[in-house]
Design a protein around this motif. Sequence first.
Motif, PDB file in Angstrom:
ATOM      1  N   GLY A  31       0.764  -1.236   0.000  1.00 33.50           N
ATOM      2  CA  GLY A  31       0.000   0.000   0.000  1.00 33.50           C
ATOM      3  C   GLY A  31       0.793   1.283   0.000  1.00 33.50           C
ATOM      4  O   GLY A  31       0.280   2.332  -0.395  1.00 33.50           O
ATOM      5  N   ALA A  32       2.053   1.256   0.477  1.00 33.99           N
ATOM      6  CA  ALA A  32       2.824   2.495   0.573  1.00 33.99           C
ATOM      7  C   ALA A  32       3.127   3.086  -0.789  1.00 33.99           C
ATOM      8  O   ALA A  32       3.258   4.298  -0.932  1.00 33.99           O
ATOM      9  N   GLY A  33       3.232   2.250  -1.812  1.00 36.20           N
ATOM     10  CA  GLY A  33       3.505   2.743  -3.145  1.00 36.20           C
ATOM     11  C   GLY A  33       4.965   3.079  -3.364  1.00 36.20           C
ATOM     12  O   GLY A  33       5.839   2.714  -2.566  1.00 36.20           O
ATOM     13  N   PHE A  34       5.214   3.809  -4.441  1.00 34.42           N
ATOM     14  CA  PHE A  34       6.573   4.113  -4.879  1.00 34.42           C
ATOM     15  C   PHE A  34       6.648   5.561  -5.346  1.00 34.42           C
ATOM     16  O   PHE A  34       5.628   6.196  -5.599  1.00 34.42           O
ATOM     17  N   ARG A  35       7.869   6.054  -5.450  1.00 36.33           N
ATOM     18  CA  ARG A  35       8.077   7.395  -5.996  1.00 36.33           C
ATOM     19  C   ARG A  35       8.775   7.250  -7.344  1.00 36.33           C
ATOM     20  O   ARG A  35       9.837   6.645  -7.437  1.00 36.33           O
ATOM     21  N   VAL A  50       4.258  10.104  -6.881  1.00 34.22           N
ATOM     22  CA  VAL A  50       3.991   8.837  -6.209  1.00 34.22           C
ATOM     23  C   VAL A  50       2.962   8.021  -6.978  1.00 34.22           C
ATOM     24  O   VAL A  50       2.078   8.568  -7.648  1.00 34.22           O
ATOM     25  N   PHE A  51       3.091   6.707  -6.885  1.00 26.98           N
ATOM     26  CA  PHE A  51       2.132   5.804  -7.512  1.00 26.98           C
ATOM     27  C   PHE A  51       2.141   4.478  -6.765  1.00 26.98           C
ATOM     28  O   PHE A  51       3.092   4.157  -6.054  1.00 26.98           O
ATOM     29  N   ARG A  52       1.071   3.730  -6.915  1.00 29.70           N
ATOM     30  CA  ARG A  52       1.026   2.388  -6.346  1.00 29.70           C
ATOM     31  C   ARG A  52       0.193   1.496  -7.256  1.00 29.70           C
ATOM     32  O   ARG A  52      -0.693   1.967  -7.982  1.00 29.70           O
ATOM     33  N   LEU A  53       0.506   0.218  -7.211  1.00 31.44           N
ATOM     34  CA  LEU A  53      -0.206  -0.781  -7.995  1.00 31.44           C
ATOM     35  C   LEU A  53      -1.296  -1.408  -7.138  1.00 31.44           C
ATOM     36  O   LEU A  53      -1.108  -1.642  -5.949  1.00 31.44           O
ATOM     37  N   ARG A  54      -2.415  -1.686  -7.760  1.00 31.02           N
ATOM     38  CA  ARG A  54      -3.553  -2.252  -7.049  1.00 31.02           C
ATOM     39  C   ARG A  54      -3.664  -3.761  -7.309  1.00 31.02           C
ATOM     40  O   ARG A  54      -3.214  -4.250  -8.345  1.00 31.02           O
ATOM     41  N   GLN A  89       1.855  13.675  -1.866  1.00 30.00           N
ATOM     42  CA  GLN A  89       3.268  13.291  -1.841  1.00 30.00           C
ATOM     43  C   GLN A  89       3.491  11.891  -1.277  1.00 30.00           C
ATOM     44  O   GLN A  89       4.642  11.483  -1.117  1.00 30.00           O
ATOM     45  N   GLY A  90       2.431  11.173  -1.008  1.00 28.50           N
ATOM     46  CA  GLY A  90       2.609   9.817  -0.508  1.00 28.50           C
ATOM     47  C   GLY A  90       1.289   9.145  -0.222  1.00 28.50           C
ATOM     48  O   GLY A  90       0.225   9.772  -0.198  1.00 28.50           O
ATOM     49  N   PHE A  91       1.356   7.845   0.007  1.00 23.28           N
ATOM     50  CA  PHE A  91       0.215   7.044   0.398  1.00 23.28           C
ATOM     51  C   PHE A  91       0.452   6.468   1.785  1.00 23.28           C
ATOM     52  O   PHE A  91       0.198   5.299   2.054  1.00 23.28           O
ATOM     53  N   GLY A  92       1.040   7.261   2.640  1.00 21.49           N
ATOM     54  CA  GLY A  92       1.355   6.764   3.967  1.00 21.49           C
ATOM     55  C   GLY A  92       2.739   6.160   4.036  1.00 21.49           C
ATOM     56  O   GLY A  92       2.956   5.147   4.698  1.00 21.49           O
TER      57      GLY A  92
END
Length: 392
Positions: free
Chosen positions: A345-349, A354-358, A385-388
């Motif tokens: 869930g934290a994702g990437f930069r 920032v982005f994350r895969l579901r 700037q983030g997903f936690g």
Amino acid sequence: MFAVFRTARKALRWLLLPVLAVLLAACDTALGPITGGPSIDTSEPVTVALLVPSGSGSSGDELLAKSLENAARLAMRDLSGVTIDLRVYSTAGNAGQAASQASQAVNDGAQIILGPVYAEAANAAGRAVAGSGVNVLSFSNNSAIAGGNVFVLGQTFSNTANRLVGYAGTQGRNNIVIVHSQDPAGEQGRQAIASAISQNGASLAGTVSYALSQEDVIAAVPNVKSTVDATGANAIFLTSPSASALPLFAQLLPEAGVSPGVTQYIGLTRWDIPPQTVSLPGVQGGWFAVPDPAAAGAFSAQYQGAYGSAPHPIAGLGFDGIAAIGALVSQGRSNALSAGSLTQGAGFRGASGVFRLRPDGSNERGLAVATISNNQVRIISPAPQGFGGALF
């Protein structure tokens, strides 16, 4: 190109940009859930297969292929404690060749596949290697092919629609008319907007569709006007890109009495590309989503400094794929490239923020909301700037 704004009688040219080919629907549906992935030794080089559309005979594909490879190698320079063995395979932009090259890559020891670009090719590549447990991080933005071992890295319609509808709700613009073209991209856009309206507690005031011709666009304008008047809609969400019907709508809707000052115009695509679009009277005050400008600007400058030219508009996806792989492998886990790890869930930069895969194979990107004021683009809601706690 923009003479159409001066009179609706001028011929409207429907342009097809190479990047829009990513939106073409795949022949087959997405695969079912796959939770596995290769076990890796993170102290050894990680073998990544990069599938690019070179070999098609198209100069555009060759440019895109080189730009994606350049961006991937640029990201490799930033990795600390992780070594990537990048192997490049040419798909010729063809589904059959993409499938055979994906299989060859796995036979050569690839532990994850980055690419291909086009939806049919990405779908074929994923199916070809599904039995091996190797995941595919495709450069497509078509969520229809996502699922199983196939993930899409491109900015999806659903992501854009959710960001914009969510922002519209905070501004009291929650009674929305969808205006969409009667083609696959337009239909996918309509579905994404309608879903975003439902998920964000907004109201769908109506839907107006049009065929891809100047006559049909002109005929749709009074339908949009009557729908807005009958429903009291306070926003119009258009799927059309600037290379298609947007310029004509931007001229004719205000002339028909759908004032942008009263009814908020929202766009599913970038309204600042090409740059001439921002000078149109009808788009002033409109809203659209853009990648994090600071991150995108930094990537573009880094790429230009390394290679002496600007990156292709979607080259950053090559950077993103390597950045995600590097961030996961750096944690030292043998399951770093499993679906479970990829979808943490934290994702990437990455290159554009920032982005994350579901788990369903789609993605979420941290987008900014922009408007056009006095022919200039202005950010009115910054990109998150983030997903936690995004990984680096």
